[in-house]
Design an enzyme around this catalytic site. Structure first.
Site, PDB file in Angstrom:
ATOM      1  N   ASP A  11      58.598   3.128 131.255  1.00  0.00           N
ATOM      2  CA  ASP A  11      59.967   3.668 131.316  1.00  0.00           C
ATOM      3  C   ASP A  11      60.398   4.098 129.907  1.00  0.00           C
ATOM      4  OD1 ASP A  11      62.164   0.733 131.098  1.00  0.00           O
ATOM      5  OD2 ASP A  11      60.139   1.059 130.274  1.00  0.00           O
ATOM      6  N   ASP A  16      57.820   1.983 124.716  1.00  0.00           N
ATOM      7  CA  ASP A  16      56.820   2.492 125.666  1.00  0.00           C
ATOM      8  C   ASP A  16      56.064   3.662 125.038  1.00  0.00           C
ATOM      9  OD1 ASP A  16      59.453   1.701 127.147  1.00  0.00           O
ATOM     10  OD2 ASP A  16      57.931   1.514 128.711  1.00  0.00           O
ATOM     11  N   ASN A  41      64.723   1.847 131.295  1.00  0.00           N
ATOM     12  CA  ASN A  41      65.547   2.028 130.078  1.00  0.00           C
ATOM     13  C   ASN A  41      66.592   3.130 130.284  1.00  0.00           C
ATOM     14  OD1 ASN A  41      64.401   0.115 128.294  1.00  0.00           O
ATOM     15  ND2 ASN A  41      62.610   1.438 128.058  1.00  0.00           N
ATOM     16  N   THR A 127      54.934  -1.452 131.695  1.00  0.00           N
ATOM     17  CA  THR A 127      55.772  -1.784 130.534  1.00  0.00           C
ATOM     18  C   THR A 127      57.249  -1.516 130.830  1.00  0.00           C
ATOM     19  OG1 THR A 127      55.549   0.432 129.570  1.00  0.00           O
ATOM     20  CG2 THR A 127      53.910  -1.227 128.925  1.00  0.00           C
ATOM     21  N   PHE A 169      64.721  -7.830 130.172  1.00  0.00           N
ATOM     22  CA  PHE A 169      65.177  -6.620 130.853  1.00  0.00           C
ATOM     23  C   PHE A 169      64.263  -6.182 131.998  1.00  0.00           C
ATOM     24  CE2 PHE A 169      67.504  -2.741 131.281  1.00  0.00           C
ATOM     25  CZ  PHE A 169      66.571  -1.739 131.524  1.00  0.00           C
ATOM     26  N   ASN A 170      62.958  -6.019 131.759  1.00  0.00           N
ATOM     27  CA  ASN A 170      62.071  -5.463 132.795  1.00  0.00           C
ATOM     28  C   ASN A 170      62.106  -6.295 134.069  1.00  0.00           C
ATOM     29  OD1 ASN A 170      61.206  -3.345 131.203  1.00  0.00           O
ATOM     30  ND2 ASN A 170      59.402  -4.438 130.434  1.00  0.00           N
ATOM     31  N   HIS A 243      57.992  -4.228 121.645  1.00  0.00           N
ATOM     32  CA  HIS A 243      57.584  -4.898 122.883  1.00  0.00           C
ATOM     33  C   HIS A 243      56.313  -4.316 123.517  1.00  0.00           C
ATOM     34  CE1 HIS A 243      61.586  -6.812 122.914  1.00  0.00           C
ATOM     35  NE2 HIS A 243      62.130  -5.615 122.785  1.00  0.00           N
ATOM     36  N   ASP A 244      56.409  -3.080 124.009  1.00  0.00           N
ATOM     37  CA  ASP A 244      55.392  -2.571 124.931  1.00  0.00           C
ATOM     38  C   ASP A 244      54.001  -2.372 124.336  1.00  0.00           C
ATOM     39  OD1 ASP A 244      57.935  -0.629 126.612  1.00  0.00           O
ATOM     40  OD2 ASP A 244      57.247  -2.672 126.954  1.00  0.00           O
TER      41      ASP A 244
HETATM   42  O1  RIB Z   1      62.786  -6.237 127.273  1.00  0.00           O
HETATM   43  C1  RIB Z   1      62.004  -5.249 126.642  1.00  0.00           C
HETATM   44  C2  RIB Z   1      61.453  -4.294 127.656  1.00  0.00           C
HETATM   45  O2  RIB Z   1      62.510  -3.621 128.333  1.00  0.00           O
HETATM   46  C3  RIB Z   1      60.610  -3.170 127.022  1.00  0.00           C
HETATM   47  O3  RIB Z   1      59.631  -2.763 127.934  1.00  0.00           O
HETATM   48  C4  RIB Z   1      61.605  -2.074 126.822  1.00  0.00           C
HETATM   49  O4  RIB Z   1      61.001  -0.778 126.790  1.00  0.00           O
HETATM   50  C5  RIB Z   1      62.437  -2.217 128.061  1.00  0.00           C
HETATM   51  O5  RIB Z   1      61.757  -1.554 129.123  1.00  0.00           O
HETATM   52 CA    CA Z   2      59.517  -0.417 128.586  1.00  0.00          CA
END
Ligand code: RIB
Ligand code: CA
Length: 313
Positions: A11, A16, A41, A127, A169-170, A243-244
């Site tokens: 996303d 990402d 996102n 991701t 979040f994801n 993160h990703d």
């Molecule tokens: O919490 C971080 C994740 O949420 C990452 O994948 C960021 O791109 C969002 O998608």
């Molecule tokens: Ca992401």
């Protein structure tokens, strides 16, 4: 050793995007069968465009990019423009990419590709929210035996959460999808905030990337500079968590990470703790160890790998 066949489900999102660059830079280890996109996102029309933009920037407009689910399986879509900007990749100028959007729905691509390949030979790398992956599993469970591993960015244990006090979040965006994926029975490696909050894009690390002097590195610096502002204020940290790309780094150099087989369960009901990942690190529940949970990472080694690979462009 032949390259590992992968599908990246994302996303974009600045982080990402860097994960896509890292995967594209590693053809000896990773063979990208396709990139699938999901709402997360930012809405789907932006995430699919952003993924295609990254293929253009990486000069790989041959990569097949698909649009998938535009909302979670049961809940309303929650997005994160306050972190990523309205485009999802603020920090670089948006353009209309040459890389075409494939006509098939991402879920159909995932199903068709898995069924067409030998058993246990395709690695899925989500991701973003797990909506596409879970929808594919629900629609045709026969795909599962063709999955080698699912390497996910998501969840949190010691780090609690980022979108809420108890959810990452994801997983929060589509907890029902996460529940389906975590219980699918295939090997899962989960890289959550406990490792991603250790790989901070400090000024020194971003400057090293900026010194590479190629269009992919320049785009990375631009995106990280924007992505950086929110997290450094929130965490008063010296950089933003990347993160990703941890998913790709795990596939390229697993020795950078420490992992442990644990039961991970997802909260799908409580409004207070929706999307919480209960990581049974000490195996107190006796429930099946369904996930390989990543709990530590060599952050310097991660950035050495990322910088070395971005130099290849
Ligand atoms: O919490 C971080 C994740 O949420 C990452 O994948 C960021 O791109 C969002 O998608
Ligand atoms: Ca992401």
């Amino acid at each position: 050793m032949p390259p590992r066949s992968i599908i990246i489900d994302c996303d974009p999102g600045q982080d990402d995007a860097v994960a896509l660059f890292l995967a594209i830079s590693s053809p000896d280890e990773l063979h990208i069968l396709g990139i699938t996109t999901v709402a997360g996102n930012v809405p789907l029309d932006a995430t699919e465009r952003n993924a295609r933009m990254m293929c253009d920037i990486a000069k790989r407009d041959d990569i097949s990019v698909f649009a998938g689910c535009d909302k979670p399986m049961q809940r309303d879509l929650v997005t994160a423009e306050y972190i990523h900007g309205n485009t999802g990749i603020d920090g670089i100028d948006v353009f209309d990419p040459k890389t075409p959007l494939q006509q098939d729905h991402a879920v159909d691509f995932i199903i068709d590709t898995l069924l067409a390949r030998d058993k246990g030979t395709v690695t899925l790398i989500p991701t973003g929210p797990l909506t596409n992956i879970a929808t594919a599993i629900e629609r045709n469970p026969d795909i599962l035996e063709h999955v080698e591993e699912i390497v996910i960015m998501g969840g949190a244990m010691r780090e609690g959460g980022n979108r809420t006090p108890s959810a990452e979040f994801n997983i929060l965006v589509d907890p029902h999808a996460a529940d389906i994926v975590f219980n699918c029975g295939r090997p899962i490696t989960l890289l959550g905030l406990d490792v991603t909050h250790q790989v901070l894009s400090t000024k020194e690390r971003v400057d090293r990337i900026g010194a590479l002097n190629n269009s992919v590195a320049d785009a990375t610096v631009g995106m990280l500079s924007f992505f950086h502002r929110y997290d450094t204020n929130k965490y008063s940290s010296q950089g933003t968590p990347l993160h990703d790309p941890c998913t790709i780094a795990y596939l390229l150099r697993p020795e950078l990470f420490k992992t442990r087989k644990c039961n991970v369960s997802v909260e799908t009901e409580s409004e207070l703790t929706l999307g919480h990942t209960a990581v049974d690190f000490w195996h107190v529940t006796g429930k099946p160890r369904n996930v390989n949970w990543a709990y530590d990472v060599d952050a310097d080694g991660f950035y050495d790998l990322l910088t070395e690979r971005l130099e290849r462009f």
